[in-house]
Design a protein around this motif. Structure first.
Motif, PDB file in Angstrom:
ATOM      1  N   ARG A  20     103.487  46.503  54.096  1.00 54.21           N
ATOM      2  CA  ARG A  20     104.941  46.630  55.108  1.00 54.21           C
ATOM      3  C   ARG A  20     104.425  46.354  56.350  1.00 54.21           C
ATOM      4  O   ARG A  20     103.600  45.895  56.614  1.00 54.21           O
ATOM      5  N   GLY A  21     105.513  45.783  56.917  1.00 52.12           N
ATOM      6  CA  GLY A  21     106.074  45.687  58.364  1.00 52.12           C
ATOM      7  C   GLY A  21     105.305  44.083  57.795  1.00 52.12           C
ATOM      8  O   GLY A  21     105.091  42.886  57.354  1.00 52.12           O
ATOM      9  N   GLU A  70      99.490  48.353  58.930  1.00 52.70           N
ATOM     10  CA  GLU A  70     100.806  48.501  59.548  1.00 52.70           C
ATOM     11  C   GLU A  70      99.689  50.057  59.829  1.00 52.70           C
ATOM     12  O   GLU A  70      99.476  51.009  59.404  1.00 52.70           O
ATOM     13  N   GLU A  74      98.905  53.104  57.009  1.00 51.58           N
ATOM     14  CA  GLU A  74      97.239  52.869  56.877  1.00 51.58           C
ATOM     15  C   GLU A  74      97.425  54.363  55.701  1.00 51.58           C
ATOM     16  O   GLU A  74      96.225  54.050  54.753  1.00 51.58           O
ATOM     17  N   ARG A 113      95.835  43.528  66.513  1.00 56.27           N
ATOM     18  CA  ARG A 113      96.636  44.237  65.579  1.00 56.27           C
ATOM     19  C   ARG A 113      98.528  43.304  66.014  1.00 56.27           C
ATOM     20  O   ARG A 113      98.283  42.736  66.733  1.00 56.27           O
TER      21      ARG A 113
END
Length: 153
Positions: A20-21, A70, A74, A113
Motif C-alpha cells: 500500500r502507498g 506505511e 501497518e 520511513r
C-alpha cells in the motif's frame, strides 16, 4: 538471509508482491527483479485490490511478499499477512521490526520511513532473487533473451 527466503518460496508457481502507498512502489519492482534474475513468474498488486478477487486463489501453491511500509496501515498489513498464511500461502512480510503473525516469515527493514523506505525494502528482495537464481542454476544478471538496456523499440 537470501538462502532462507529462497527456501521459503520453494517452487510455488503463483507469486505476488503486495503493498500500500510507498509499499506498492517496492511491490511493483519486485516481480521484475524476480523474473529477470531467477525466471520466477510474479505479479504486483495493491494490497486492497488483491483482497477483491485474487484472494480466492490463495492456497499452498501461492507465495506472497507483502510490503508493510506505511505506518497508517501497518496493523492492517500484518493482520492480512496472518490471514494469507492461515489460508496456506507462504507469506514474507517486509517492514519495520516486530513479531510477525504465526506462519509468516518476516524481514525487518530498518531505517527511513516515507519515500526512501521502498528503496531500502528492495535490498532483501534482490538478495532473494540472487539466491533463487543460483538455486535454479542461473547466473544473476545474465540474460538469455533480454538485456539490461533495451536496444529495440
Amino acid at each position: 538471509t537470501g538462502e532462507r527466503h529462497a527456501a521459503w518460496l520453494g517452487g510455488r508457481p503463483t507469486d505476488y508482491a503486495l503493498g500500500r502507498g510507498i509499499g506498492f512502489a517496492a511491490a511493483e519492482k519486485t516481480p521484475r527483479t524476480l523474473m529477470e534474475a531467477a525466471a520466477v513468474a510474479a505479479a504486483a498488486l495493491p494490497t486492497a485490490e488483491f483482497r477483491h478477487g485474487p484472494l480466492e486463489i490463495v492456497g499452498t501453491d501461492v507465495a506472497v511478499v507483502l510490503f508493510a511500509l506505511e505506518p497508517a496501515t501497518e496493523t492492517l498489513d500484518r493482520a492480512f499477512a496472518g490471514e494469507l498464511a492461515a489460508a496456506g500461502a507462504a507469506v514474507l512480510l517486509v517492514g519495520p521490526a516486530g513479531s510477525p503473525p504465526p506462519g509468516v516469515e518476516a524481514i525487518a527493514v530498518p531505517g527511513p520511513r516515507g519515500i526512501l523506505a521502498a528503496g531500502v525494502a528492495l535490498g532483501p528482495l534482490q538478495l532473494l532473487a540472487r539466491e533463487l537464481a543460483r538455486a535454479r542454476g542461473r547466473r544473476p544478471g545474465s540474460f538469455s533473451r533480454a538485456s539490461k538496456v533495451t536496444t529495440r523499440e
